[in-house]
Design a protein around this motif. Structure first.
Motif: not given
Length: 881
Positions: A801-825
């Motif tokens: 379902p294209y969903r990820l639990e983020i658990g303890k990585a989330l913190r109060p205030g500002e958060n930096l989300l980085e998504i490294q997306v890869s495709n095929t050749m």
């Protein structure tokens, strides 16, 4: 890994208790599910092209496989992809040369040092054969030659024979002719006639996709001396590379694709000994439709299958045991074999992902179930999303699940192409298969995928299969209809067995195995229901065993009628026995279309609230309880309820993708699966939490998104359009990083997840196996993403379902989300000219043709959908589900 798990891993793979553990210890089972034993990892078929390999790259690729979560590999030397070329460092090592064996030994040493399994293919390409096979041991056929004899003629010229060929018989009508040299004498006749000559010849088939130095005839699988010579010349030579170190885990044989193989030198003698009469006078019955054709063909084809089983399957299995290894084999094809031939070998293997019809995969798993083989493999991902490099991690998962639904618990990926450093990017690829190496941009997602496959394979090895239904294969009728031009049991069954039989069994809520005459007596035949398709013939001993089984409570369901014949030309007693048995057999006779309702009355294993052909299951009995693998094989969500047979108590959902579990409740179990999602349902192992759905709030993350491609400055993301729609990135294959800073206020007692949207289903493309994508969904991430939050990896996304639990990585205030997306050749390949194999073909001949190259085009890539933050009350269920 805990000390308790480490002590029990080796034993878990065969469902035995770990040291100090009860056989029914659900918590130990759960811990083993989270950290399954290495034996359950998927493997790779490793193509060595040429072979042009060197030690440094061998080491690098073995370690790359291990890093990707693969547990081992099968070395298969195949055709070259380049002439020797000092400019690129390509140097082909002829097959079985000292140079080649040194490379194989180096690979074995590295594999064993890395804790990896190594199998060796017992040849090069397929089927077994090569330059060591003299024409006198090459695959044989029997062919009929028609020679016109003019009116008044008293002789005719005998057609020329090839090397190692022999004229077995010649006749005009019922008269047998004597042949004297190159001419045959016949009595004069006023009318034109036709002489029929029967020639035992050689098929001439060459080894397919042979490596350099491996070219030659395919061997005669029916000739014990030819098989022994191959093992002595090739097998011993291959195993010499392992001298002083552990032998390979297995010695592998691909499917028996010896096309046209229908004879062997001593077949007449073997036939007479086994069938009680001389085959030669009856040879016309193999080619012409005569009153005795069905009976003679049955006797001839049965003899071939017996010889294949004894002289190929059993002979090589015994040889591997003597050498401290195991025979892994795809025990089907031409020449013919029986399903029960899987009982002759240590490691049966299948291929074919179409779980709702007859496949060689189900052929292999059925044999494994019936003969107590705890591990059964399949050749997975062949022709996956052709052309090479088009396959995605989701494609791999979708097909793997369809193998699991057929009883597979060891995947052998097809496959990993060795590629020398000088070959450039993306490197070499097999002509007709997925290229699943670390040259794929999305390979960073492979460990998450292989962890899922390892967990599933591990659980599916435990306990025993619990299929209640068996389908009797119409093997006897297939033998009676067999022709020398196409002597294969499994190929003929695939065309003869009605497709609706399998679908009706599955839709009625039953798991099943195929069974043949010999396997009726196998120790694993403990099924409650046996389905006979519409049969003319059946083996009388098997039929008598079926009658005894019905008297002990077994339910026999026959389509249209019971069989009334048996055996071959001299088996009148067998035919009479079948007729007597049919007269007193306890059976329910139904039409083909009424099989489903009849099976529904036989206590189905799973009853759905509404029929759904996309929902599949596998049931296994464990000491801890009942285990079900439940899979949505479709591109739409499934929401239904199901009742599982028997009083099993409370169920627990185990998610092999996330490593989470939660209560499933009792009675009618709610099943909610995203497209292509799977779960295990465990009865007898308690799970925390409740079945209540957690309410969730969803907040779109709409801040200032930025994106960065390798070697380029980070830039603002004006809109999420596919990379292929931008001229600057149209031909980009690789990984781009999307970044967003956002504020959050996580509170105690709440869980948080990132949601990347839903996939859009699409119609499956029409066409054959090489043109149909497996995952018919347009994903919001193309094609995989590794997600970091505040510098911490929180997971990999490539499947609904294209969903990820983020658990303890989330913190109060500002958060930096980085998504490294890869495709095929494919995007990179679309921007360049296709490979030129002109000089290669001039040097070595055409040994392959690249498939589906016209389909290479830039594909939609990147982060294509909105990203949302999901907040819900904390529970043991996946957050916000």
């Amino acid at each position: 890994m805990t000390r308790r798990i480490a002590a029990g891993l080796a034993l878990l793979c065969v469902a035995l208790p770990a040291h100090g553990q009860s056989r029914a210890d659900p918590e130990f089972l759960w811990e083993s599910f989270l950290a399954p034993p290495p034996e359950a990892r998927p493997m790779m078929r490793w193509w060595w092209f040429g072979p042009a390999v060197d030690e440094a790259e061998i080491d690098r690729e073995i370690r790359a496989m291990k890093a990707g979560g693969f547990g081992g590999f099968e070395v298969q030397p195949v055709y070259p992809l380049s002439p020797d070329d000092p400019a690129t460092g390509v140097r082909n090592r002829p097959w079985l040369s000292d140079d080649f064996l040194a490379a194989l030994r180096h690979a074995a040493r590295t594999a064993q040092a890395e804790g990896m399994r190594i199998d060796v293919t017992g040849g090069s390409g397929w089927p077994f054969g090569g330059p060591h096979v003299p024409v006198t041991q090459a695959a044989m056929n029997i062919r009929m030659v028609r020679v016109p004899v003019a009116a008044g003629a008293t002789e005719f010229v005998v057609p020329a024979l090839g090397p190692a060929e022999a004229l077995v018989s010649a006749r005009i009508g019922a008269k047998i002719l004597a042949i004297d040299g190159l001419r045959a004498q016949v009595g004069a006749s006023e009318v034109p006639r036709e002489a029929l000559l029967f020639v035992a010849g050689r098929t001439g088939q060459q080894v397919k996709r042979a490596a350099i130095g491996a070219e030659g005839y395919v061997l005669d699988h029916l000739d014990g001396a030819a098989v022994a010579h191959h093992l002595e010349t090739v097998g011993e030579r291959l195993l010499s590379a392992f001298a002083g170190i552990a032998p390979p885990y297995a010695f592998f044989s691909d499917s028996l694709e010896s096309y046209g193989s229908s004879w062997t030198g001593d077949l007449p003698a073997q036939f007479a000994r086994r069938r009680g009469y001389d085959l030669v006078p009856h040879l016309p019955a193999l080619f012409l439709d005569t009153p005795e054709s069905a009976a003679v063909r049955f006797d001839w084809a049965r003899t071939l299958a017996e010889l294949t089983g004894e002289r190929y399957l059993s002979a090589i299995d015994a040889w591997t045991k003597r050498h401290g290894t195991r025979f892994r084999v795809q025990a089907y094809g031409t020449p013919p074999t029986f399903l029960s031939g899987n009982g002759r070998v240590a490691l049966p293997e299948g291929e074919g992902a179409n779980w709702r019809e007859f496949t060689s995969t189900r052929w292999a798993t059925s044999g494994a179930h019936l003969y107590g083989k705890p591990v059964v493999s399949s050749e997975a991902w062949t022709w996956l999303h052709s052309p090479s490099w088009a396959a995605t991690p989701l494609d791999m998962k979708v097909e793997a699940d369809r193998h699991f639904l057929q009883g597979v618990n060891q995947l052998v990926g097809h496959g990993w192409p060795y590629s020398p450093p000088g070959a450039g990017e993306p490197g070499w690829a097999f002509y007709a298969a997925a290229a699943l190496s670390d040259r794929n941009p999305w390979y960073g997602a492979m460990p998450a995928l292989t962890r899922y496959l390892q967990r599933a394979s591990h659980l599916l090895r435990l306990g025993e299969p619990a299929n209640a239904v068996a389908i009797y294969l119409p093997t006897e009728d297939v033998l009676a209809a067999m022709h020398p031009q196409a002597a294969s049991v499994n190929d003929a069954i695939a065309h003869r067995l009605p497709h609706s039989l399998v679908t009706q069994v599955l839709d009625a809520g039953h798991g099943f195995d195929f069974v043949d005459a010999q396997a009726i007596a196998a120790p694993g035949f403990r099924h409650r229901v046996l389905v006979l398709p519409r049969l003319d013939r059946i083996d009388p001993e098997a039929y008598a065993a079926i009658e005894r089984w019905t008297r002990k409570g077994g339910t026999l369901i026959a389509i249209d009628r019971l069989p009334n014949s048996a055996g071959g030309l001299r088996d009148e007693a067998a035919r009479a026995a079948v007729r007597r048995l049919s007269q007193r057999m306890r059976a329910t006779i139904v039409s083909e279309g009424d099989l489903g309702p009849a099976l529904a009355r036989a206590v189905p294993d799973v009853v759905l609230a509404a029929p759904d052909p996309t929902l599949g299951f596998v049931h296994r009995k464990l000491p801890e309880g009942d285990l079900y693998f439940v899979a949505n094989t479709g591109n739409l969500p499934v929401q239904t309820r199901a009742r599982f047979a028997g009083d099993r108590g409370t169920g627990a959902w185990w998610d092999a993708m996330t490593g989470k579990r939660w209560s499933a409740g009792t009675g009618d179990i709610a099943i909610e699966l995203a497209p292509y999602e799977t779960r295990f349902l465990m009865f007898g192992a308690a799970a925390p939490g409740s079945v209540a759905r957690a309410s969730a709030s969803v907040r779109a993350l709409t801040g200032a998104w930025r994106v960065q491609f390798p070697g380029r400055d980070e830039r603002g993301l004006g809109s999420r359009r596919p990379w292929a729609d931008d001229p600057d990135t149209r031909f980009f294959s690789g990984t781009a990083t999307y970044r967003l800073r956002f504020d959050a206020a996580p509170a105690a007692g709440r869980c948080f997840a990132l949601d990347f949207g839903v996939g859009v289903p699409r119609a499956e493309a029409a066409g054959g196996r090489s043109s149909r994508p497996v995952a018919a969904i347009d994903a919001p991430i193309r094609d995989a993403a590794i997600v970091r939050l505040n510098g911490q990896v929180v997971g990999t996304v490539f499947a609904p379902p294209y969903r990820l639990e983020i658990g303890k990585a989330l913190r109060p205030g500002e958060n930096l989300l980085e998504i490294q997306v890869s495709n095929t050749m494919l995007n990179r390949l679309a921007g360049r000219a296709p490979a030129d194999f002109r000089l290669l073909t001039a040097r070595y001949g055409e040994r392959f043709q690249n498939q589906d190259q016209g389909k290479i085009a830039p594909q939609p890539s990147g982060l294509l959908g909105p990203v949302s933050l999901v907040e819900a009350e904390a529970s043991d269920r996946p957050c916000g589900s």
